[in-house]
Scaffold this active site. Structure first.
Site, mmCIF file in Angstrom:
data_model
loop_
_atom_site.group_PDB
_atom_site.id
_atom_site.type_symbol
_atom_site.label_atom_id
_atom_site.label_comp_id
_atom_site.label_asym_id
_atom_site.label_seq_id
_atom_site.Cartn_x
_atom_site.Cartn_y
_atom_site.Cartn_z
ATOM 1 N N PRO A 4 0.823 -1.220 0.000
ATOM 2 C CA PRO A 4 0.000 0.000 0.000
ATOM 3 C C PRO A 4 0.847 1.256 0.000
ATOM 4 O O PRO A 4 1.824 1.367 0.755
ATOM 5 C CB PRO A 4 -0.805 -0.134 1.290
ATOM 6 C CG PRO A 4 -0.936 -1.610 1.470
ATOM 7 C CD PRO A 4 0.364 -2.201 0.988
ATOM 8 N N CYS A 5 0.458 2.195 -0.856
ATOM 9 C CA CYS A 5 1.300 3.364 -1.095
ATOM 10 C C CYS A 5 0.975 4.522 -0.166
ATOM 11 O O CYS A 5 1.550 5.601 -0.300
ATOM 12 C CB CYS A 5 1.164 3.825 -2.544
ATOM 13 S SG CYS A 5 -0.527 4.219 -3.030
#
Length: 405
Positions: free
Chosen positions: A108-109
């Site tokens: 997840p960014c």
């Protein structure tokens, strides 16, 4: 010698297993399984390729429901990767250590995304989710795939995240995978979206991966001169060709800025309503985010699709709709349009509400961008045969013809 697979339609061969982490709705997974498809093939019917996603895991059970609808042969494991032993991934995929051809995934960014950049812990890489990069390394270390592909937002490479990024590369290098990284613009690979993503790729044998050359070129935020010999970027209007417009509930932009949004021409944003442009003098120059009231230009690729946009965050379509009171209103992109901008198949199915759909699409990897990287890796690993010169020329002619339609 590795087994090779012909990329022509109808080719057969035993498929190599892939472990997918942080799978989301399955954009990168779809790219893995469709790496044998010709680029931008519409309708995008799947061709048997060298890989199959044996097991996929993600924290979001809803996203995995979407993945399962589109890749029904994949074993899915809804779980937090921090609580998931690698042995469980191997068991569910019917694999042993060293069996997997690839480990793929995009942690997840959120820790590195511009959208959360104002938070101090994100600016300083202190977000606890940053540890998910370490979990990715752990799975690679314990499953020993032939290669890995890690995808993330460009901001991961920024100086503010240098410590986390350097630690990630060092850990992968210590495993012997000789990681190579590059930031790629999706539009340069036929995706009608100016979306930048960083890819890190490594091989178990230590051979350095060579990134694919761009197939398309055109202007962007940072590019004013480009290679005219390449195919031009695919525009939003070209991407939407053949779609039958079906209005969706809640697609019109109403509320405080409804009138202002409807008056903004395609390709412009809130700046249209400053004293420097032709709209109303409502906003101060550069007082909002670029995406505020942003309208698509039909003659350019889209800006990046947002996963969780506010009510006045674009890109919105360049065409207006009419509300019940007979007023012109800007409209949000419809699901089939978003799928086209991500180069997903038209028949891709997504679970959840309209907001759920937008989140899953906005967090995904554009399929054609993923395919470009994975095809290059497949060629270099010897799992696919390169196209002949005649096939390259035929493909180039077909793509150029499609641009003129």
């Amino acid at each position: 010698m590795p087994e090779t697979h012909d990329l022509t339609p109808g080719s057969q061969g035993s498929q190599l297993p892939v472990i997918s982490l942080f799978s989301g709705a399955g954009g990168l997974d779809l790219a893995v399984e469709r790496v044998a498809d010709e680029p931008l093939d519409i309708p995008r019917s799947a061709t048997l390729g060298p890989f199959r996603v044996a097991v996929a895991t993600d924290y979001s059970s809803q996203a995995l429901e979407t993945l399962a609808l589109n890749l029904p042969g994949t074993a899915i494991l809804p779980s937090d990767i921090r609580d998931t032993p690698s042995s469980e991934l191997l068991r569910m995929g019917s694999l042993q250590e060293g069996d997997a051809a690839l480990v793929i995934g995009g942690p997840p960014c959120t820790p590195f995304s511009k959208s959360g950049f104002w938070l101090a812990e994100k600016r300083e890489s202190r977000d606890p989710n940053a540890s998910l990069l370490e979990e990715y390394v752990r799975v690679v270390a314990q499953t020993r795939p032939e290669a890995f592909v890690l995808e993330n937002v460009q901001a991961l490479t920024y100086r503010t995240h240098q410590v986390a990024f350097s630690r990630l590369l060092a850990a992968l290098k210590e495993l012997g995978y000789n990681p190579q990284w590059k930031t790629l613009l999706a539009a340069d690979f036929g995706v009608p979206q100016l979306r930048k993503r960083v890819f890190i790729v490594g091989r178990r044998d230590g051979t350095a991966f060579e990134f694919p050359e761009a197939t398309h070129a055109g202007p962007s935020e940072t590019t004013r001169v480009w290679d005219q010999s390449k195919l031009p970027h695919v525009t939003a209007a070209q991407a939407f060709q053949g779609l039958i417009g079906v209005p969706e509930d809640g697609e019109l932009v109403e509320g405080k800025y409804g009138d202002l949004a409807a008056e903004i021409p395609g390709g412009q944003n809130y700046l249209w309503h400053t004293d420097r442009y032709g709209g109303r003098d409502e906003f101060k120059w550069r007082s909002r985010y670029w995406t505020f009231l942003l309208r698509l230009s039909p003659e350019k690729p889209s800006s990046t699709l947002q996963a969780q946009p506010g009510p006045y965050v674009g890109p919105f379509h360049w065409e207006n709709g009419m509300d019940e009171a007979g007023r012109q209103r800007a409209r949000r992109l419809r699901v089939p349009e978003m799928l086209r901008l991500m180069t997903f198949p038209d028949d891709f199915q997504i679970v959840g509400s309209r907001a759920d759909v937008q989140r899953q699409i906005g967090n995904a990897v554009p399929m054609e961008l993923g395919k470009a990287v994975l095809r290059a890796l497949s060629l270099q690993l010897g799992h696919v045969e390169p196209r002949t010169e005649a096939e390259h020329e035929a493909l180039d002619r077909r793509q150029r013809r499609s641009i003129l339609v």
